[in-house]
Design an enzyme around this catalytic site. Sequence first.
Site, short mmCIF file in Angstrom:
data_model
loop_
_atom_site.label_atom_id
_atom_site.label_comp_id
_atom_site.label_asym_id
_atom_site.label_seq_id
_atom_site.Cartn_x
_atom_site.Cartn_y
_atom_site.Cartn_z
N ARG A 1 2.44 0.57 -6.51
CA ARG A 1 2.32 1.83 -5.76
C ARG A 1 1.44 1.64 -4.51
NH1 ARG A 1 -2.06 5.31 -3.90
NH2 ARG A 1 -1.22 7.38 -3.73
N VAL A 2 1.90 2.16 -3.40
CA VAL A 2 1.12 2.13 -2.16
C VAL A 2 0.98 3.57 -1.67
CG1 VAL A 2 1.17 1.43 0.27
CG2 VAL A 2 1.81 -0.21 -1.50
N GLY B 1 -2.11 10.44 -1.58
CA GLY B 1 -1.35 9.80 -0.51
C GLY B 1 0.10 10.21 -0.41
N THR C 1 -10.43 7.22 -1.28
CA THR C 1 -10.37 6.54 0.04
C THR C 1 -11.57 6.73 0.97
OG1 THR C 1 -8.03 6.97 0.02
CG2 THR C 1 -8.94 6.46 2.15
N GLY D 1 -7.25 11.67 -0.18
CA GLY D 1 -6.58 12.53 -1.15
C GLY D 1 -5.27 11.92 -1.58
N ASP E 1 -1.01 6.44 1.22
CA ASP E 1 -0.97 6.72 2.66
C ASP E 1 -1.92 5.83 3.46
OD1 ASP E 1 -3.09 8.09 1.30
OD2 ASP E 1 -3.51 9.15 3.18
N1 GLY Z 1 -5.30 8.39 -0.12
C1 GLY Z 1 -5.24 7.21 -0.80
C2 GLY Z 1 -4.15 7.03 -1.71
O1 GLY Z 1 -3.45 7.97 -2.04
O2 GLY Z 1 -3.92 5.91 -2.13
#
Ligand code: GLY
Length: 367
Positions: free
Chosen positions: A255-256, A281, A227, A279, A258
Amino acid sequence: MMYLSTMIQNIFIACNFRLIKNNYMHSRRIFLRKSALSLPGFYILNSKSQRKKVKKPIVISTWDSGLPVNKVAWEVLKQTNSQALDAVEAGARSIEDKIDCCVGLGGNPDRDGKVTLDACIMDHQFNCGSVAFLERIKHPISVARKIMEDSPHVMLVGEGAQQFAVENGFKLASDKLSESAEKTYKEWLKKSEYKPIINIERSHGGAGFSSTPPPFKLSNGVFNHDTMGLIALDQQKRLAGACTTSGMAFKMRGRVGDSPIIGSGLYVDNEVGAVTGSGQGEEVIRISGAHAVVEFMRQGKSPAKACKLAIERIVEINPQKAKNFQVGFIALSKYGEFGGYAVQPGFVYAVTHNTEPGRLFESKSYF
Ligand code: GLY
């Protein structure tokens, strides 16, 4: 005799009642005294803190890829009357334009071989926009901004988000993987193992840092995860933030993480500060990470300390599990003070302001 015992009972009840009432009045007095004290105190603190010198403009962003991103954001920020919001959007767009393992259409795909993008943006007035599971659109950050400014919603996902983007003039790009993503994906398919790599986002292997360079590729050359988060304070003391990612490589379809979740991957409160992170999410969502850091800052903690407290909260959920993932937060106060903290060593962030044309800081870590 009966009469005497009833009388004693009544006196006892009356005494108890008085005791309860006295206790109540006492607590209430303390409460009122505290409130009365805290009100002027609050204003005194506020008026004192308002005298604090503000370091502005300033932009900070995750990872070493943040250096060129800050440069783009700075070109906006350094202009008189520019907005932090424009600066963070420009910075985020610049990395979405590149072929990068972890951001934009050139990023690594999910396990079905499709690139799906998440992004969000937030300004100094709690306006925010977010897009998740977006396919074939080059600049998810700008779609997020469009949602914020031109729709009644905060978040759009998947097909609906793509439809909104196209209706608003965003071009539908090809769904072909970038050359490097295709190679990586084919390699991954041989074992189809899902294993996020700590510090995968760090592209330069830690040159100039004391710690051992983190592994950013699997032994078979596979890139994995993550990210770009950036937060800025402009000359008018307005904070803003942006966060953009292709998410974990080879994630389950749908999948989504954070990054598009306001309060997890990004949060901005102009009374306090702005926070973003990078990191794994799932671990950030569990504690509403960015919002937690802002709240620690509201309690008077420095940006670095606030990030540390949130990381400790994540690790303490399951210290054993935490040995195998990375989460890093960066925070910027409304005075331009900044800091970061991570679960693992190797998390770096880039800082650019008037007297600092672009410098990497290595954050402290829990382990
Ligand atoms: N930090 C980004 C993700 O886990 O998708």
